[in-house]
Scaffold this motif. Structure first.
Motif, PDB file in Angstrom:
ATOM      1  N   ALA A  16      79.532  89.767   8.689  1.00  0.00           N
ATOM      2  CA  ALA A  16      79.421  88.485   7.992  1.00  0.00           C
ATOM      3  C   ALA A  16      78.685  88.643   6.664  1.00  0.00           C
ATOM      4  O   ALA A  16      79.099  88.083   5.642  1.00  0.00           O
ATOM      5  N   ALA A  17      77.613  89.423   6.670  1.00  0.00           N
ATOM      6  CA  ALA A  17      76.829  89.614   5.444  1.00  0.00           C
ATOM      7  C   ALA A  17      77.608  90.411   4.389  1.00  0.00           C
ATOM      8  O   ALA A  17      77.602  90.053   3.204  1.00  0.00           O
ATOM      9  N   VAL A  18      78.278  91.474   4.810  1.00  0.00           N
ATOM     10  CA  VAL A  18      79.081  92.266   3.879  1.00  0.00           C
ATOM     11  C   VAL A  18      80.220  91.409   3.319  1.00  0.00           C
ATOM     12  O   VAL A  18      80.497  91.431   2.116  1.00  0.00           O
ATOM     13  N   ALA A  34      76.887  94.548  -1.009  1.00  0.00           N
ATOM     14  CA  ALA A  34      77.821  94.840   0.086  1.00  0.00           C
ATOM     15  C   ALA A  34      77.712  96.306   0.504  1.00  0.00           C
ATOM     16  O   ALA A  34      77.635  96.614   1.699  1.00  0.00           O
ATOM     17  N   LEU A  35      77.695  97.192  -0.487  1.00  0.00           N
ATOM     18  CA  LEU A  35      77.595  98.624  -0.172  1.00  0.00           C
ATOM     19  C   LEU A  35      76.231  98.988   0.404  1.00  0.00           C
ATOM     20  O   LEU A  35      76.142  99.838   1.293  1.00  0.00           O
ATOM     21  N   GLN A  36      75.193  98.324  -0.085  1.00  0.00           N
ATOM     22  CA  GLN A  36      73.853  98.568   0.449  1.00  0.00           C
ATOM     23  C   GLN A  36      73.791  98.181   1.928  1.00  0.00           C
ATOM     24  O   GLN A  36      73.246  98.925   2.755  1.00  0.00           O
ATOM     25  N   LEU A  37      74.369  97.034   2.266  1.00  0.00           N
ATOM     26  CA  LEU A  37      74.400  96.606   3.667  1.00  0.00           C
ATOM     27  C   LEU A  37      75.224  97.563   4.524  1.00  0.00           C
ATOM     28  O   LEU A  37      74.843  97.897   5.644  1.00  0.00           O
ATOM     29  N   VAL A  78      73.142 103.887   8.539  1.00  0.00           N
ATOM     30  CA  VAL A  78      71.829 104.501   8.765  1.00  0.00           C
ATOM     31  C   VAL A  78      71.214 104.010  10.076  1.00  0.00           C
ATOM     32  O   VAL A  78      70.598 104.774  10.805  1.00  0.00           O
ATOM     33  N   ASN A  79      71.433 102.731  10.387  1.00  0.00           N
ATOM     34  CA  ASN A  79      70.882 102.146  11.618  1.00  0.00           C
ATOM     35  C   ASN A  79      71.760 102.384  12.843  1.00  0.00           C
ATOM     36  O   ASN A  79      71.514 101.823  13.903  1.00  0.00           O
ATOM     37  N   SER A  80      72.781 103.221  12.679  1.00  0.00           N
ATOM     38  CA  SER A  80      73.688 103.596  13.768  1.00  0.00           C
ATOM     39  C   SER A  80      74.386 102.402  14.420  1.00  0.00           C
ATOM     40  O   SER A  80      74.636 102.392  15.623  1.00  0.00           O
ATOM     41  N   VAL A  81      74.703 101.403  13.592  1.00  0.00           N
ATOM     42  CA  VAL A  81      75.501 100.279  14.068  1.00  0.00           C
ATOM     43  C   VAL A  81      76.953 100.662  13.821  1.00  0.00           C
ATOM     44  O   VAL A  81      77.335 101.005  12.704  1.00  0.00           O
ATOM     45  N   GLU A  82      77.745 100.625  14.868  1.00  0.00           N
ATOM     46  CA  GLU A  82      79.132 101.056  14.764  1.00  0.00           C
ATOM     47  C   GLU A  82      79.901 100.143  13.802  1.00  0.00           C
ATOM     48  O   GLU A  82      79.863  98.917  13.923  1.00  0.00           O
ATOM     49  N   THR A  83      80.576 100.764  12.849  1.00  0.00           N
ATOM     50  CA  THR A  83      81.373  99.990  11.896  1.00  0.00           C
ATOM     51  C   THR A  83      82.697  99.595  12.544  1.00  0.00           C
ATOM     52  O   THR A  83      83.102 100.161  13.555  1.00  0.00           O
ATOM     53  N   ASN A  84      83.341  98.598  11.948  1.00  0.00           N
ATOM     54  CA  ASN A  84      84.659  98.195  12.415  1.00  0.00           C
ATOM     55  C   ASN A  84      85.548  97.898  11.210  1.00  0.00           C
ATOM     56  O   ASN A  84      85.112  98.033  10.066  1.00  0.00           O
ATOM     57  N   ALA A  85      86.758  97.507  11.469  1.00  0.00           N
ATOM     58  CA  ALA A  85      87.714  97.259  10.378  1.00  0.00           C
ATOM     59  C   ALA A  85      87.226  96.161   9.440  1.00  0.00           C
ATOM     60  O   ALA A  85      87.420  96.254   8.219  1.00  0.00           O
ATOM     61  N   ILE A  86      86.576  95.157   9.984  1.00  0.00           N
ATOM     62  CA  ILE A  86      86.103  94.042   9.152  1.00  0.00           C
ATOM     63  C   ILE A  86      85.063  94.514   8.146  1.00  0.00           C
ATOM     64  O   ILE A  86      85.165  94.230   6.949  1.00  0.00           O
ATOM     65  N   THR A  87      84.061  95.260   8.626  1.00  0.00           N
ATOM     66  CA  THR A  87      83.004  95.708   7.710  1.00  0.00           C
ATOM     67  C   THR A  87      83.539  96.738   6.719  1.00  0.00           C
ATOM     68  O   THR A  87      83.190  96.706   5.548  1.00  0.00           O
ATOM     69  N   CYS A  88      84.381  97.643   7.188  1.00  0.00           N
ATOM     70  CA  CYS A  88      84.951  98.647   6.282  1.00  0.00           C
ATOM     71  C   CYS A  88      85.818  98.004   5.206  1.00  0.00           C
ATOM     72  O   CYS A  88      85.684  98.308   4.015  1.00  0.00           O
ATOM     73  N   ASN A  89      86.698  97.085   5.616  1.00  0.00           N
ATOM     74  CA  ASN A  89      87.563  96.410   4.641  1.00  0.00           C
ATOM     75  C   ASN A  89      86.770  95.571   3.654  1.00  0.00           C
ATOM     76  O   ASN A  89      87.080  95.557   2.464  1.00  0.00           O
ATOM     77  N   ALA A  90      85.752  94.871   4.142  1.00  0.00           N
ATOM     78  CA  ALA A  90      84.940  94.043   3.250  1.00  0.00           C
ATOM     79  C   ALA A  90      84.194  94.907   2.248  1.00  0.00           C
ATOM     80  O   ALA A  90      84.102  94.567   1.065  1.00  0.00           O
TER      81      ALA A  90
END
Length: 126
Positions: free
Chosen positions: A86-88, A100-103, A109-121
């Motif tokens: 949501a933030a990205v 967006a890139l910083q988030l 870095v915080n080992s939160v698994e990325t997904n298509a939504i965050t990668c695309n955003a």
């Protein structure tokens, strides 16, 4: 209104109300509910913040979304993939590609698994 009608206002009921505000385009109402939760000392969690950040994202209020991210850090509520997404997305919509890139970097870095939504955003923000 819910409290006046006898509904016990808990984290779950507030989360439902904030989510309804997000879906209905009521970002100011969502932020008002967060202030009310804080005043009444009702625990806020990642779901609460994710819904409010998403409400801000839909309204193009990316700065407010980032303020909520900062608040999460202050009150030590851990961000999850939904919150980061949501933030990205809010930063992407606002043209704030550096944020967006910083988030996104913080997410990795915080080992939160990325997904298509965050990668695309994150990619779209650039």
């Amino acid at each position: 209104e819910m409290a006046a009608s006898g509904v016990l206002m808990t984290t779950i009921t507030y989360n439902a109300a904030v989510s309804a505000c997000e879906k209905g385009g009521g970002w100011t109402d969502a932020l008002h509910l967060l202030k009310e939760m804080e005043a009444k000392r009702v625990e806020m969690n990642a779901i609460t913040y994710s819904a409010a950040i998403s409400a801000c994202q839909k309204a193009g209020e990316w700065i407010r979304a980032l303020q909520l991210v900062a608040k999460m850090t202050t009150v030590q509520v851990e961000m999850d993939v939904v919150t980061y997404g949501a933030a990205v997305s809010a930063c992407e919509k606002g043209g704030a590609w550096t944020h967006a890139l910083q988030l996104f970097r913080e997410m990795v870095v915080n080992s939160v698994e990325t997904n298509a939504i965050t990668c695309n955003a994150a990619v779209s923000a650039c």
